[in-house]
Design a protein around this motif. Structure first.
Motif, PDB file in Angstrom:
ATOM      1  N   TRP A 138       0.809  -1.219   0.000  1.00 17.45           N
ATOM      2  CA  TRP A 138       0.000   0.000   0.000  1.00 17.45           C
ATOM      3  C   TRP A 138       0.845   1.274   0.000  1.00 17.45           C
ATOM      4  CZ3 TRP A 138       0.774   2.984   4.288  1.00 17.45           C
ATOM      5  CH2 TRP A 138       1.243   2.352   5.444  1.00 17.45           C
ATOM      6  N   LYS A 139       2.118   1.214   0.396  1.00 17.62           N
ATOM      7  CA  LYS A 139       2.983   2.398   0.382  1.00 17.62           C
ATOM      8  C   LYS A 139       3.573   2.694  -1.004  1.00 17.62           C
ATOM      9  CE  LYS A 139       4.832   1.846   5.080  1.00 17.62           C
ATOM     10  NZ  LYS A 139       6.068   1.595   5.859  1.00 17.62           N
ATOM     11  N   THR A 140       3.708   1.685  -1.820  1.00 22.91           N
ATOM     12  CA  THR A 140       4.529   1.768  -3.025  1.00 22.91           C
ATOM     13  C   THR A 140       4.112   2.885  -3.980  1.00 22.91           C
ATOM     14  OG1 THR A 140       4.955  -0.594  -2.816  1.00 22.91           O
ATOM     15  CG2 THR A 140       5.511   0.417  -4.922  1.00 22.91           C
ATOM     16  N   ALA A 141       2.869   2.915  -4.393  1.00 18.37           N
ATOM     17  CA  ALA A 141       2.418   3.935  -5.352  1.00 18.37           C
ATOM     18  C   ALA A 141       2.557   5.333  -4.761  1.00 18.37           C
ATOM     19  CB  ALA A 141       0.978   3.674  -5.777  1.00 18.37           C
ATOM     20  N   ALA A 142       2.259   5.476  -3.478  1.00 16.47           N
ATOM     21  CA  ALA A 142       2.378   6.790  -2.832  1.00 16.47           C
ATOM     22  C   ALA A 142       3.829   7.262  -2.817  1.00 16.47           C
ATOM     23  CB  ALA A 142       1.810   6.736  -1.416  1.00 16.47           C
ATOM     24  N   LEU A 143       4.764   6.352  -2.592  1.00 12.54           N
ATOM     25  CA  LEU A 143       6.180   6.740  -2.586  1.00 12.54           C
ATOM     26  C   LEU A 143       6.658   7.115  -3.985  1.00 12.54           C
ATOM     27  CD1 LEU A 143       7.671   4.181  -0.042  1.00 12.54           C
ATOM     28  CD2 LEU A 143       6.985   6.560   0.352  1.00 12.54           C
ATOM     29  N   VAL A 144       6.235   6.367  -4.988  1.00 13.30           N
ATOM     30  CA  VAL A 144       6.589   6.704  -6.368  1.00 13.30           C
ATOM     31  C   VAL A 144       6.036   8.080  -6.718  1.00 13.30           C
ATOM     32  CG1 VAL A 144       6.154   6.091  -8.789  1.00 13.30           C
ATOM     33  CG2 VAL A 144       6.895   4.329  -7.162  1.00 13.30           C
ATOM     34  N   ASP A 145       4.789   8.334  -6.363  1.00 10.24           N
ATOM     35  CA  ASP A 145       4.189   9.651  -6.622  1.00 10.24           C
ATOM     36  C   ASP A 145       4.941  10.747  -5.878  1.00 10.24           C
ATOM     37  OD1 ASP A 145       2.288   8.452  -8.232  1.00 10.24           O
ATOM     38  OD2 ASP A 145       0.686   8.554  -6.719  1.00 10.24           O
ATOM     39  N   HIS A 146       5.254  10.497  -4.617  1.00 17.78           N
ATOM     40  CA  HIS A 146       5.949  11.495  -3.801  1.00 17.78           C
ATOM     41  C   HIS A 146       7.341  11.805  -4.363  1.00 17.78           C
ATOM     42  CE1 HIS A 146       8.161  13.185  -0.376  1.00 17.78           C
ATOM     43  NE2 HIS A 146       6.992  13.704  -0.052  1.00 17.78           N
ATOM     44  N   ALA A 147       8.039  10.789  -4.828  1.00 14.70           N
ATOM     45  CA  ALA A 147       9.392  10.982  -5.366  1.00 14.70           C
ATOM     46  C   ALA A 147       9.374  11.838  -6.631  1.00 14.70           C
ATOM     47  CB  ALA A 147      10.054   9.634  -5.631  1.00 14.70           C
ATOM     48  N   ALA A 148       8.294  11.811  -7.359  1.00 14.38           N
ATOM     49  CA  ALA A 148       8.118  12.661  -8.546  1.00 14.38           C
ATOM     50  C   ALA A 148       9.326  12.620  -9.484  1.00 14.38           C
ATOM     51  CB  ALA A 148       7.814  14.094  -8.121  1.00 14.38           C
ATOM     52  N   GLY A 149       9.813  11.408  -9.740  1.00 18.94           N
ATOM     53  CA  GLY A 149      10.906  11.247 -10.688  1.00 18.94           C
ATOM     54  C   GLY A 149      12.303  11.397 -10.112  1.00 18.94           C
ATOM     55  N   ARG A 150      12.421  11.667  -8.820  1.00 19.56           N
ATOM     56  CA  ARG A 150      13.744  11.770  -8.193  1.00 19.56           C
ATOM     57  C   ARG A 150      14.240  10.393  -7.762  1.00 19.56           C
ATOM     58  NH1 ARG A 150      13.716  16.147  -3.517  1.00 19.56           N
ATOM     59  NH2 ARG A 150      15.841  15.347  -3.340  1.00 19.56           N
ATOM     60  N   PRO A 151      15.534  10.187  -7.742  1.00 19.51           N
ATOM     61  CA  PRO A 151      16.058   8.922  -7.219  1.00 19.51           C
ATOM     62  C   PRO A 151      15.678   8.754  -5.746  1.00 19.51           C
ATOM     63  CG  PRO A 151      17.777  10.135  -8.361  1.00 19.51           C
ATOM     64  CD  PRO A 151      16.604  11.059  -8.232  1.00 19.51           C
ATOM     65  N   PHE A 152      15.339   7.517  -5.386  1.00 16.97           N
ATOM     66  CA  PHE A 152      15.004   7.267  -3.983  1.00 16.97           C
ATOM     67  C   PHE A 152      15.393   5.874  -3.557  1.00 16.97           C
ATOM     68  CE2 PHE A 152      11.022   5.718  -5.911  1.00 16.97           C
ATOM     69  CZ  PHE A 152      10.730   4.587  -5.168  1.00 16.97           C
ATOM     70  N   ALA A 153      15.631   5.768  -2.245  1.00 15.90           N
ATOM     71  CA  ALA A 153      15.806   4.470  -1.589  1.00 15.90           C
ATOM     72  C   ALA A 153      14.683   4.353  -0.571  1.00 15.90           C
ATOM     73  CB  ALA A 153      17.164   4.385  -0.900  1.00 15.90           C
ATOM     74  N   TRP A 154      14.141   3.164  -0.452  1.00 17.97           N
ATOM     75  CA  TRP A 154      13.049   2.910   0.481  1.00 17.97           C
ATOM     76  C   TRP A 154      13.485   1.762   1.394  1.00 17.97           C
ATOM     77  CZ3 TRP A 154       8.091   0.005  -1.346  1.00 17.97           C
ATOM     78  CH2 TRP A 154       7.217  -0.184  -0.262  1.00 17.97           C
ATOM     79  N   VAL A 155      13.571   2.051   2.686  1.00 18.37           N
ATOM     80  CA  VAL A 155      13.995   1.075   3.681  1.00 18.37           C
ATOM     81  C   VAL A 155      12.760   0.594   4.430  1.00 18.37           C
ATOM     82  CG1 VAL A 155      15.377   0.749   5.766  1.00 18.37           C
ATOM     83  CG2 VAL A 155      16.241   2.186   3.919  1.00 18.37           C
ATOM     84  N   ASP A 156      12.468  -0.697   4.317  1.00 22.46           N
ATOM     85  CA  ASP A 156      11.247  -1.247   4.910  1.00 22.46           C
ATOM     86  C   ASP A 156      11.448  -2.741   5.127  1.00 22.46           C
ATOM     87  OD1 ASP A 156       8.406  -1.784   5.505  1.00 22.46           O
ATOM     88  OD2 ASP A 156       7.988   0.069   4.414  1.00 22.46           O
ATOM     89  N   ASP A 157      10.534  -3.344   5.866  1.00 21.15           N
ATOM     90  CA  ASP A 157      10.589  -4.789   6.087  1.00 21.15           C
ATOM     91  C   ASP A 157       9.442  -5.519   5.387  1.00 21.15           C
ATOM     92  OD1 ASP A 157       8.855  -3.498   8.030  1.00 21.15           O
ATOM     93  OD2 ASP A 157       8.660  -5.455   8.987  1.00 21.15           O
ATOM     94  N   GLU A 158       8.665  -4.810   4.548  1.00 21.31           N
ATOM     95  CA  GLU A 158       7.474  -5.435   3.950  1.00 21.31           C
ATOM     96  C   GLU A 158       7.448  -5.413   2.428  1.00 21.31           C
ATOM     97  OE1 GLU A 158       4.141  -3.482   5.797  1.00 21.31           O
ATOM     98  OE2 GLU A 158       4.366  -4.665   7.624  1.00 21.31           O
ATOM     99  N   GLN A 159       8.550  -5.100   1.771  1.00 20.58           N
ATOM    100  CA  GLN A 159       8.524  -5.058   0.314  1.00 20.58           C
ATOM    101  C   GLN A 159       8.577  -6.464  -0.279  1.00 20.58           C
ATOM    102  OE1 GLN A 159      11.905  -3.422   1.252  1.00 20.58           O
ATOM    103  NE2 GLN A 159      11.566  -1.306   0.680  1.00 20.58           N
TER     104      GLN A 159
END
Length: 176
Positions: A108-129
């Motif tokens: 449920w976080k994935t699409a929101a993080l992609v939208d939030h990043a708005a094309g910028r490089p990102f790392a996502w640290v989580d235990d549920e991917q």
């Protein structure tokens, strides 16, 4: 190029909640948090949270632009940031997506993080991917992205920080 974004989950990476309940990991401190009525599903519950104060300086040294990406949202600044020595961080507001299961199996976080990043490089640290999240990001995000899984039994370890530092350098080099 601006710094890459680092999206931080609390429970799992920073709070190894799945560690043996009677054995606090070495170097961690115990925090007891009683959640208020605004956290309806957990209202009134007292949570045991284990945090490693060294995580804060180590995160700041990585050179990312830090964001909370957690169900704690603004509460992470009240409870988690002070113990870690972090400044108040912006957080991703998940809105209606918060804890909502998707029929395609993407977190449920994935699409929101992609939208939030708005094309910028990102790392996502989580235990549920899962692999589905990686596929979603690859198909919907034009910039480099790292989905870094952390065991909820262990939390962030020095090797995780090494991986994040190397990836940040590689992402910056790729953008130049």
């Amino acid at each position: 190029m601006s710094r890459p974004l680092l999206y931080l989950d609390v429970d799992g990476p920073l709070n190894p909640y799945a560690a043996q309940p009677e054995r606090r990991p070495p170097g961690y401190t115990t925090l007891r948090v009683t959640l208020g009525p605004d956290r309806s599903a957990l209202s009134g519950r007292t949570l045991r949270v284990w945090l490693a104060p060294w995580h804060g300086p180590a995160l700041l040294d990585l050179g990312y632009e830090l964001y909370w990406a957690t169900t704690w949202m603004a509460d992470a600044n009240r409870w988690i940031a002070p113990v870690l020595g972090l400044p108040e961080l912006p957080y991703v507001d998940f809105g209606d997506a918060l804890l909502s299961e998707r029929p395609d199996g993407v977190h449920w976080k994935t699409a929101a993080l992609v939208d939030h990043a708005a094309g910028r490089p990102f790392a996502w640290v989580d235990d549920e991917q899962s692999a589905l999240d990686g596929e979603y990001v690859a198909g919907h995000h034009p910039a480099p992205a790292l989905l870094h899984h952390v065991s909820p039994r262990l939390g962030l370890r020095p090797a995780d920080f090494e991986t994040l530092a190397e990836w940040s350098t590689d992402a910056r080099d790729a953008a130049t």
